[in-house]
Enzyme design. Sequence first.
Site, mmCIF file in Angstrom:
data_model
loop_
_atom_site.group_PDB
_atom_site.id
_atom_site.type_symbol
_atom_site.label_atom_id
_atom_site.label_comp_id
_atom_site.label_asym_id
_atom_site.label_seq_id
_atom_site.Cartn_x
_atom_site.Cartn_y
_atom_site.Cartn_z
ATOM 1 N N GLY A 114 0.781 -1.389 0.174
ATOM 2 C CA GLY A 114 0.015 0.013 -0.045
ATOM 3 C C GLY A 114 0.660 1.205 0.125
ATOM 4 C CB ALA B 82 5.140 5.641 1.173
ATOM 5 C CB SER B 83 1.093 8.139 4.229
ATOM 6 O OG SER B 83 0.033 7.287 3.630
ATOM 7 C CB THR B 84 -0.767 3.166 5.004
ATOM 8 O OG1 THR B 84 -1.792 3.984 4.944
ATOM 9 C CG2 THR B 84 -1.485 1.841 5.933
ATOM 10 C CD GLU C 299 5.160 -3.007 -3.556
ATOM 11 O OE1 GLU C 299 5.832 -1.842 -3.712
ATOM 12 O OE2 GLU C 299 3.937 -3.060 -3.462
ATOM 13 C CB CYS D 11 3.532 0.730 -6.438
ATOM 14 S SG CYS D 11 3.864 -1.049 -6.834
#
Length: 492
Positions: A220, A222-224, A243, A277
């Site tokens: 998912g 980067a923030s999560t 990832e 991504c």
Amino acid sequence: MTLWINGDWITGQGERRRKTNPVSAEILWQGNDANAAQVAEACQAARAAFPRWARQPFTARQAIVQKFAALLEAHKADLTEVIARETGKPRWEAATEVTAMINKIAISIKAYHARTGEQKSELVDGAATLRHRPHGVLAVFGPYNFPGHLPNGHIVSALLAGNTLIFKPSELTPWTGETVIKLWERAGLPAGVLNLVQGGRETGQALSSLDDLDGLLFTGSASTGYQLHRQLSGQPEKILALEMGGNNPLIIEDVANIDAAVHLTLQSAFITAGQRCTCARRLLVKQGAQVDAFLARLVDVAGRLQPGRWDDDPQSFIGGLISAQAAQHVMEAWRQREALGGRTLLASRKVKEGTSLLTPGIIELTGVADVPDEEVFGPLLNVWRYAHFDEAIRLANNTRFGLSCGLVSTDRAQFEQLLLEARAGIVNWNKPLTGAASTAPFGGVGASGNHRPSAWYAADYCAWPMASLESPELTLPATLSPGLDFSRREAV
């Protein structure tokens, strides 16, 4: 009843949720999130099922996974439609996703034996054996862009290794998650081995905070991913495979074949409406008349891309984004770059208000300062010009991310230099950035994550190695270490 816990379908006790098609607003799925107690119940079910599942012969686990593959094949058309309607992607692309799910299973079985099977080395007085053991209970967090294929890479490898799982799909793709789990149910998974909890942030936080979890496998944003990393910090006993996204550069050095270069760029930047991504976010082009012709042709062809409904006939190259809100976010990012001084080459345009249909946008940012280093998850391509190849590599590496990087050039030496200097987990030469093989590692460095969630390399983080020195009998060594005296003293 939209949760599957310990082999039973039950009704969630959390927030009410519904999923609509992002273009037509047709209601596709309705249900309730799992609350914290139900998330804990799913973990307890997985823990109870783990010993028996882990002790099953590998052939027994493999047989269930292969039956799941056969069910995917038998229901390919149905699952294709579910994915296409829920994500908004065209039918042709959803079909390739289901095919990838099927193909990944045979590769995962081979990977288990090659990377985490049993290896024995004979010694003079015995043997040294390498075995692998499952972690235990793992959580799998799925993304929305490939809601079948990407979680499948975690789930299949983890089950083959002997783990038990709690799967939380993206709250934007609950229907796909439920549909896939029903196929696992038909494949004969024992109760508790795989559990489904639906929900958004609250459900995810309840799951990732469970003390009895042995690890978490995530694909998912980067923030999560960073949030999960902070949440599990100080717990080295838990495996965490992340990832995440990328701000990926595509370097155009040589455009002798302009149409081929344009095609590669379109495939890199705009496939899946820019929701991969590995999509190219930054286009780095060499200064000169040749690149001017390339950019003009790119704008011309990209301007003809018209996003369509999932079931349009003829089919479109791209469909809608996952939601109207996601499309609005891309529009806002484009306007922000214009406000910073960017020069729009191709303006993004909403095809219809209130839908997620968005045409591609291209904006030049050469010389513009303070451009955010972020992943804009949609069809927006940022262009920078460079004078020489060393500058191109410097620009390519000027990001906290490190997922994919690509080069269009006829010069092998330049590719060799890029291989040495690029900070990216995937580096392609005259191939789209979005191209990947299940037999190769998929993932990056920096803010793009750590482990490699592909069929082949997922085996690495789904089991831990156990080393053994073994001998069928205990004997006294013929040669003793200095200072050891085993001579027998005669009785006085």
